[in-house]
Design a protein around this motif. Sequence first.
Motif, PDB file in Angstrom:
ATOM      1  N   HIS A 144       0.823  -1.205   0.000  1.00 28.00           N
ATOM      2  CA  HIS A 144       0.000   0.000   0.000  1.00 28.00           C
ATOM      3  C   HIS A 144       0.856   1.253   0.000  1.00 28.00           C
ATOM      4  O   HIS A 144       0.465   2.281  -0.571  1.00 28.00           O
ATOM      5  CB  HIS A 144      -0.930  -0.004   1.212  1.00 28.00           C
ATOM      6  CG  HIS A 144      -1.966  -1.081   1.138  1.00 28.00           C
ATOM      7  ND1 HIS A 144      -2.692  -1.509   2.245  1.00 28.00           N
ATOM      8  CD2 HIS A 144      -2.410  -1.838   0.099  1.00 28.00           C
ATOM      9  CE1 HIS A 144      -3.524  -2.461   1.878  1.00 28.00           C
ATOM     10  NE2 HIS A 144      -3.364  -2.689   0.582  1.00 28.00           N
ATOM     11  N   SER A 145       2.024   1.194   0.643  1.00 24.73           N
ATOM     12  CA  SER A 145       2.914   2.357   0.635  1.00 24.73           C
ATOM     13  C   SER A 145       3.473   2.639  -0.751  1.00 24.73           C
ATOM     14  O   SER A 145       3.868   3.764  -1.045  1.00 24.73           O
ATOM     15  CB  SER A 145       4.063   2.133   1.624  1.00 24.73           C
ATOM     16  OG  SER A 145       4.903   1.071   1.185  1.00 24.73           O
ATOM     17  N   LEU A 146       3.492   1.610  -1.608  1.00 25.25           N
ATOM     18  CA  LEU A 146       3.938   1.805  -2.991  1.00 25.25           C
ATOM     19  C   LEU A 146       2.798   2.232  -3.908  1.00 25.25           C
ATOM     20  O   LEU A 146       3.004   2.380  -5.118  1.00 25.25           O
ATOM     21  CB  LEU A 146       4.556   0.499  -3.516  1.00 25.25           C
ATOM     22  CG  LEU A 146       5.834   0.038  -2.824  1.00 25.25           C
ATOM     23  CD1 LEU A 146       6.281  -1.313  -3.378  1.00 25.25           C
ATOM     24  CD2 LEU A 146       6.942   1.068  -2.988  1.00 25.25           C
ATOM     25  N   GLY A 147       1.606   2.400  -3.355  1.00 22.84           N
ATOM     26  CA  GLY A 147       0.475   2.842  -4.143  1.00 22.84           C
ATOM     27  C   GLY A 147      -0.297   1.721  -4.814  1.00 22.84           C
ATOM     28  O   GLY A 147      -1.120   1.992  -5.702  1.00 22.84           O
ATOM     29  N   MET A 148      -0.077   0.484  -4.414  1.00 22.19           N
ATOM     30  CA  MET A 148      -0.788  -0.641  -5.013  1.00 22.19           C
ATOM     31  C   MET A 148      -2.181  -0.755  -4.422  1.00 22.19           C
ATOM     32  O   MET A 148      -2.377  -0.555  -3.222  1.00 22.19           O
ATOM     33  CB  MET A 148      -0.009  -1.939  -4.794  1.00 22.19           C
ATOM     34  CG  MET A 148       1.388  -1.935  -5.400  1.00 22.19           C
ATOM     35  SD  MET A 148       2.312  -3.458  -5.081  1.00 22.19           S
ATOM     36  CE  MET A 148       1.338  -4.630  -6.018  1.00 22.19           C
ATOM     37  N   SER A 149      -3.149  -1.085  -5.256  1.00 23.02           N
ATOM     38  CA  SER A 149      -4.524  -1.250  -4.796  1.00 23.02           C
ATOM     39  C   SER A 149      -4.669  -2.577  -4.046  1.00 23.02           C
ATOM     40  O   SER A 149      -3.765  -3.422  -4.043  1.00 23.02           O
ATOM     41  CB  SER A 149      -5.487  -1.200  -5.981  1.00 23.02           C
ATOM     42  OG  SER A 149      -5.218  -2.277  -6.877  1.00 23.02           O
ATOM     43  N   GLY A 150      -5.840  -2.748  -3.429  1.00 21.99           N
ATOM     44  CA  GLY A 150      -6.065  -3.975  -2.681  1.00 21.99           C
ATOM     45  C   GLY A 150      -6.065  -5.207  -3.563  1.00 21.99           C
ATOM     46  O   GLY A 150      -5.488  -6.238  -3.219  1.00 21.99           O
ATOM     47  N   GLY A 151      -6.718  -5.128  -4.744  1.00 25.12           N
ATOM     48  CA  GLY A 151      -6.738  -6.264  -5.657  1.00 25.12           C
ATOM     49  C   GLY A 151      -5.367  -6.592  -6.208  1.00 25.12           C
ATOM     50  O   GLY A 151      -4.999  -7.764  -6.339  1.00 25.12           O
ATOM     51  N   LEU A 152      -4.602  -5.561  -6.538  1.00 28.98           N
ATOM     52  CA  LEU A 152      -3.252  -5.789  -7.057  1.00 28.98           C
ATOM     53  C   LEU A 152      -2.349  -6.369  -5.980  1.00 28.98           C
ATOM     54  O   LEU A 152      -1.514  -7.237  -6.253  1.00 28.98           O
ATOM     55  CB  LEU A 152      -2.682  -4.468  -7.585  1.00 28.98           C
ATOM     56  CG  LEU A 152      -1.413  -4.556  -8.441  1.00 28.98           C
ATOM     57  CD1 LEU A 152      -1.688  -5.360  -9.707  1.00 28.98           C
ATOM     58  CD2 LEU A 152      -0.904  -3.168  -8.789  1.00 28.98           C
ATOM     59  N   THR A 153      -2.518  -5.905  -4.754  1.00 29.37           N
ATOM     60  CA  THR A 153      -1.731  -6.448  -3.646  1.00 29.37           C
ATOM     61  C   THR A 153      -2.044  -7.923  -3.424  1.00 29.37           C
ATOM     62  O   THR A 153      -1.147  -8.753  -3.221  1.00 29.37           O
ATOM     63  CB  THR A 153      -2.021  -5.657  -2.361  1.00 29.37           C
ATOM     64  OG1 THR A 153      -1.700  -4.286  -2.571  1.00 29.37           O
ATOM     65  CG2 THR A 153      -1.223  -6.209  -1.200  1.00 29.37           C
ATOM     66  N   MET A 154      -3.329  -8.252  -3.497  1.00 28.45           N
ATOM     67  CA  MET A 154      -3.721  -9.644  -3.298  1.00 28.45           C
ATOM     68  C   MET A 154      -3.184 -10.536  -4.408  1.00 28.45           C
ATOM     69  O   MET A 154      -2.728 -11.654  -4.157  1.00 28.45           O
ATOM     70  CB  MET A 154      -5.248  -9.740  -3.236  1.00 28.45           C
ATOM     71  CG  MET A 154      -5.780 -11.139  -2.990  1.00 28.45           C
ATOM     72  SD  MET A 154      -5.327 -11.811  -1.373  1.00 28.45           S
ATOM     73  CE  MET A 154      -6.181 -10.647  -0.281  1.00 28.45           C
ATOM     74  N   ARG A 155      -3.219 -10.061  -5.645  1.00 33.00           N
ATOM     75  CA  ARG A 155      -2.831 -10.882  -6.785  1.00 33.00           C
ATOM     76  C   ARG A 155      -1.321 -11.021  -6.933  1.00 33.00           C
ATOM     77  O   ARG A 155      -0.829 -12.099  -7.291  1.00 33.00           O
ATOM     78  CB  ARG A 155      -3.430 -10.286  -8.065  1.00 33.00           C
ATOM     79  CG  ARG A 155      -3.250 -11.178  -9.280  1.00 33.00           C
ATOM     80  CD  ARG A 155      -4.021 -10.666 -10.482  1.00 33.00           C
ATOM     81  NE  ARG A 155      -3.495  -9.423 -11.021  1.00 33.00           N
ATOM     82  CZ  ARG A 155      -4.057  -8.237 -10.884  1.00 33.00           C
ATOM     83  NH1 ARG A 155      -5.193  -8.121 -10.191  1.00 33.00           N
ATOM     84  NH2 ARG A 155      -3.527  -7.153 -11.407  1.00 33.00           N
ATOM     85  N   LEU A 156      -0.565  -9.971  -6.661  1.00 35.84           N
ATOM     86  CA  LEU A 156       0.880  -9.996  -6.922  1.00 35.84           C
ATOM     87  C   LEU A 156       1.725 -10.215  -5.673  1.00 35.84           C
ATOM     88  O   LEU A 156       2.858 -10.688  -5.780  1.00 35.84           O
ATOM     89  CB  LEU A 156       1.311  -8.683  -7.601  1.00 35.84           C
ATOM     90  CG  LEU A 156       0.684  -8.369  -8.957  1.00 35.84           C
ATOM     91  CD1 LEU A 156       1.236  -7.065  -9.501  1.00 35.84           C
ATOM     92  CD2 LEU A 156       0.931  -9.500  -9.941  1.00 35.84           C
ATOM     93  N   ILE A 157       1.197  -9.897  -4.507  1.00 33.19           N
ATOM     94  CA  ILE A 157       2.010  -9.961  -3.286  1.00 33.19           C
ATOM     95  C   ILE A 157       1.545 -11.077  -2.355  1.00 33.19           C
ATOM     96  O   ILE A 157       2.334 -11.930  -1.936  1.00 33.19           O
ATOM     97  CB  ILE A 157       1.977  -8.602  -2.537  1.00 33.19           C
ATOM     98  CG1 ILE A 157       2.438  -7.474  -3.462  1.00 33.19           C
ATOM     99  CG2 ILE A 157       2.838  -8.681  -1.292  1.00 33.19           C
ATOM    100  CD1 ILE A 157       3.864  -7.609  -3.956  1.00 33.19           C
TER     101      ILE A 157
END
Length: 233
Positions: free
Chosen positions: A192-205
Amino acid sequence: MAAVSQAAPSVGRPPRIVAIPIRHWGRWISAAIIVFVLFALLWSLWHNPHVDVTTIRQNLFAHYVLRGVVVTIELTIIAMVIGLVGGVLLAVMRLSPNPVLKTVAWAYIWFFRGTPILVQILFWGFAGALYPKIFVGLPFTGIVFAHAATSRLIGAFMAAILALGLNEAAYAAELVRAGIISVDRGQYEAAHSLGMSGGLTMRLIVLPQAMRVIIPPMGTRPSPCSRPRRLSL
């Protein structure tokens, strides 16, 4: 453990230790007894006059038997794919702060894990008795865009796919949820500190790291007829 004996010391050197392994005779004897009992059971079954060995040999690789194996593999693969995709969606809903999504996911998991798989297969197989026709349209208006007989849309193969896939999704949801929870909360904060959305965080991280917890138990699951665990909201 091993028995230790000391050899005669030589001049200027410490005594040499000779390790003698302990013989575990009890393990070997118990293993031999088990192997003998299994062999005796298989031998008696194979030479049982009430077992027609010739018929078994003739039908073991018959066309309908091999066709059944192929259908079983197809059902397994399709059900696992549906279960994995549905399990991810249900796990995300269970962890959502939205009370509606959370409650719906909990009710789905509770119902499909608490109902025997045979009952679910029979329900989908005889769904036409409850709903003879399936239609697409606007509810409460009488406007219908398309309709078809339920028995034509849900045959034996489709009923098995629906029952096994939806049931597998309920079990996979808890495995996926456990994998997501195992990921450290700092991973979310860093994304989130890098500006990633919740869906992107879930999918890539989150999901790639959760796979190490999800994959091992995915191939094993409790019996559908067993008593389900108590789920909490």
